[in-house]
Design a protein around this motif. Structure first.
Motif, PDB file in Angstrom:
ATOM      1  N   TYR A 165       3.786  53.629   5.975  1.00 12.14           N
ATOM      2  CA  TYR A 165       5.048  53.611   5.245  1.00 12.14           C
ATOM      3  C   TYR A 165       5.312  52.177   4.813  1.00 12.14           C
ATOM      4  CZ  TYR A 165      10.103  53.601   4.452  1.00 12.14           C
ATOM      5  OH  TYR A 165      11.348  53.445   3.899  1.00 12.14           O
ATOM      6  N   GLN A 178      16.192  47.568   5.286  1.00 17.63           N
ATOM      7  CA  GLN A 178      15.919  49.001   5.369  1.00 17.63           C
ATOM      8  C   GLN A 178      17.167  49.858   5.231  1.00 17.63           C
ATOM      9  OE1 GLN A 178      13.019  50.456   8.180  1.00 17.63           O
ATOM     10  NE2 GLN A 178      12.123  48.420   8.419  1.00 17.63           N
ATOM     11  N   ASN A 191       5.337  52.056   9.949  1.00 19.38           N
ATOM     12  CA  ASN A 191       5.570  50.800   9.246  1.00 19.38           C
ATOM     13  C   ASN A 191       4.254  50.027   9.122  1.00 19.38           C
ATOM     14  OD1 ASN A 191       6.229  48.077   8.574  1.00 19.38           O
ATOM     15  ND2 ASN A 191       8.281  48.362   9.413  1.00 19.38           N
ATOM     16  N   PRO A 245       8.069  49.806   4.041  1.00 19.21           N
ATOM     17  CA  PRO A 245       9.528  49.750   4.186  1.00 19.21           C
ATOM     18  C   PRO A 245      10.172  48.916   3.083  1.00 19.21           C
ATOM     19  CG  PRO A 245       8.504  48.242   5.730  1.00 19.21           C
ATOM     20  CD  PRO A 245       7.374  48.992   5.066  1.00 19.21           C
TER      21      PRO A 245
END
Length: 255
Positions: free
Chosen positions: A220, A226, A186, A222
């Motif tokens: 990543y 999520q 993240n 998000p």
């Protein structure tokens, strides 16, 4: 009146082959050309007298007054403005881009000129002065890309090279190489460096496997929330904006 030979010369610059042969590119638009006149050598400028009157001393090897019809014949735009210029391509060198001292964007096979131009604008906005591209990335000097940059080429230098070899060299120097992947960490909680390289991949296929193997910092982005089902991915220019904004917001510090 603009001669047919001049029109033919300008129109030829739509093709990369002729841009390479003539070492030149086209820019159009009142503000875009005015900005570029201070940064690049101008071979030819055609403009309405009213535009010229607002510019003072114009530095161009050849300066031609034109009317709407002249500009329309030479223009690549659906709605031409008051001025069109042919500039010499700048002599940027890759050695100027040092990811040990600054943040750099690398583009792996970006195909759409609009995406490329938008990414250059984003780089300018976030103070990123160099973009390093794979050889098959869209040409920064195509008319569509130049227009999409909205003048950001004055501040951002774009380099083309063997990207895997370039990144391999940087990885050997322990430079952070960031890329976005579904199995990445993240980006809002991961520690981010103030220097290094942010790699963005092709619109349809993402980052190629040989370059992915070199990435030492997987990120990543998000979605929110999520657990909500969303579209498969972000447009590459939008993803670049999100990533650059987070790097600059945190100034390289952990979240």
């Amino acid at each position: 009146m603009l001669s047919k030979s001049k029109v033919k010369q300008i129109r030829s610059l739509e093709l990369k082959k002729f841009r390479n042969e003539l070492n030149a590119f086209v820019a159009e638009g009142n503000k875009l050309v005015a900005d570029m006149l201070h940064a690049f050598e101008c071979d030819l400028l055609i403009a309405k007298p009213s535009w010229m009157a607002t510019q003072g001393d114009i530095s161009a090897k050849e300066l031609l007054e034109a009317d709407d019809e002249d500009i329309r014949k030479a223009s690549f735009l659906k709605n031409p403005q008051d001025v069109l210029a042919v500039f010499k391509r700048p002599a940027w060198t890759l050695e100027e881009a040092d990811p040990a001292k600054q943040l750099i964007i690398a583009l792996d096979g970006i195909q759409d000129p609009g995406n490329l131009g938008t990414i250059i604008r984003l780089a300018d906005w976030f103070g990123i002065e160099h973009i390093v591209c794979s050889q098959d990335t869209a040409d920064v000097f195509s008319p569509k890309t130049v227009q999409a940059t909205m003048g950001a080429l004055v501040h951002v230098k774009v380099h083309y090279t063997d990207l895997p070899a370039y990144l391999q060299t940087q990885a050997g120097k322990k430079i952070p190489l960031y890329g976005t992947f579904l199995d990445g960490e993240n980006m809002y909680t991961k520690e981010l460096s103030e220097t290094g390289i942010i790699i963005m991949g092709n619109e349809g296929n993402g980052i190629r496997p040989d370059i992915e193997a070199l990435v030492n910092e997987k990120l990543y982005i998000p979605n929110y929330p999520q657990e909500r089902e969303t579209s498969e991915s972000l447009n590459v220019a939008i993803a670049t904006a999100v990533i650059c904004a987070e790097f600059r917001r945190r100034g390289g510090k952990a979240g």
